[in-house]
Design a protein around this motif. Structure first.
Motif, PDB file in Angstrom:
ATOM      1  N   HIS A 246       0.819  -1.219   0.000  1.00  0.00           N
ATOM      2  CA  HIS A 246       0.000   0.000   0.000  1.00  0.00           C
ATOM      3  C   HIS A 246       0.852   1.268   0.000  1.00  0.00           C
ATOM      4  O   HIS A 246       0.310   2.373   0.047  1.00  0.00           O
ATOM      5  CB  HIS A 246      -0.926   0.008   1.223  1.00  0.00           C
ATOM      6  N   LEU A 247       2.170   1.098  -0.072  1.00  0.00           N
ATOM      7  CA  LEU A 247       3.084   2.246  -0.004  1.00  0.00           C
ATOM      8  C   LEU A 247       2.896   3.161  -1.211  1.00  0.00           C
ATOM      9  O   LEU A 247       2.838   2.711  -2.354  1.00  0.00           O
ATOM     10  CB  LEU A 247       4.526   1.748   0.055  1.00  0.00           C
ATOM     11  N   GLN A 248       2.811   4.471  -0.931  1.00  0.00           N
ATOM     12  CA  GLN A 248       2.656   5.465  -1.984  1.00  0.00           C
ATOM     13  C   GLN A 248       3.898   6.352  -2.133  1.00  0.00           C
ATOM     14  O   GLN A 248       4.181   6.837  -3.225  1.00  0.00           O
ATOM     15  CB  GLN A 248       1.432   6.350  -1.707  1.00  0.00           C
ATOM     16  N   TYR A 249       4.622   6.564  -1.044  1.00  0.00           N
ATOM     17  CA  TYR A 249       5.791   7.445  -1.061  1.00  0.00           C
ATOM     18  C   TYR A 249       6.961   6.748  -0.376  1.00  0.00           C
ATOM     19  O   TYR A 249       6.869   6.389   0.799  1.00  0.00           O
ATOM     20  CB  TYR A 249       5.499   8.766  -0.354  1.00  0.00           C
ATOM     21  N   LEU A 250       8.054   6.571  -1.118  1.00  0.00           N
ATOM     22  CA  LEU A 250       9.280   6.016  -0.564  1.00  0.00           C
ATOM     23  C   LEU A 250      10.364   7.076  -0.703  1.00  0.00           C
ATOM     24  O   LEU A 250      10.916   7.299  -1.784  1.00  0.00           O
ATOM     25  CB  LEU A 250       9.678   4.735  -1.309  1.00  0.00           C
TER      26      LEU A 250
END
Length: 216
Positions: free
Chosen positions: A94-98
């Motif tokens: 579900h990660l959107q920003y790394l």
């Protein structure tokens, strides 16, 4: 008597299955972040709150979750971290920003990052990352920002990236990439200075007239 014993055994087995599987699914993201924490050197202690005994990592500093307690952001930019990225990051579905820019990250970009189907921004610029840009990043169909500049990356720019219609920003300047610059899809609107300072990178490719990886 035998029937009662069989029922008791069945219930015990069901309970064992529930106990053994539920924490695994609930703590997959925590395990992934713990693996990243173990791979990093943190002289400033900015990751002290990353307690692997907690099932829910949403209380950790620099981690943002949605209303369902699923990790959506990792904000680890400019924190004096060193070490390397881990393949377990690909489990943060579900990660959107790394955000891991301006650190001293070394090693390669894990190809498992291509599993982050909801990723909007991948910012790894100003580190010491080496190796190639994984072809699997072409699977990131929600990606808007890809900033890999100021690293030690080699190899060609993957043509798979040209298939990401949402891509607005690509910066791979100041690396050691080779081949030619894509001109199709989102690359039609990427300025050429976002590719500069790659001594082995040639100019924009000529569609149908030259191989893009002539000097790779």
């Amino acid at each position: 008597m035998a029937l009662a014993g069989a029922l008791t055994l069945t219930l015990a087995l069901l309970l064992l299955i529930l106990v053994s599987t539920a924490p695994v699914s609930a703590n997959t993201e925590g395990d992934a972040l713990s693996a990243l924490r173990q791979s990093l050197s943190d002289p400033g202690g900015v990751l002290q709150s990353w307690d692997p005994t907690l099932v829910n990592p949403c209380t950790w500093f620099h981690v943002t979750c949605d209303q369902d307690n699923r990790v959506t952001r990792l904000d680890l930019g400019n924190l004096n971290l060193s070490g390397h990225l881990v393949s377990e990051l690909g489990k943060l579905e579900h990660l959107q920003y790394l955000e891991l820019y301006k650190n001293n990250i070394q090693g390669t970009i894990p190809e498992e990052l291509g599993n982050l189907k909801n990723l909007i921004s991948l910012d790894l610029y100003k580190n010491n990352i080496s190796g190639i840009i994984p072809l699997t990043l072409g699977k990131l169909k929600s990606l808007v920002f890809l900033r890999l500049n100021n690293n030690q990356l080699t190899g060609p720019i993957p043509r798979e990236l040209a298939g990401i219609s949402s891509l607005k920003v690509v910066d791979v300047s100041d690396n050691n990439l080779c081949g030619t610059i894509p001109t199709s899809g989102p690359f039609e609107n990427i300025p050429l200075n976002n590719f500069e300072n790659n001594p082995r990178l040639e100019g924009p490719e000529l569609q149908g007239l030259a191989l893009y990886d002539t000097n790779c």
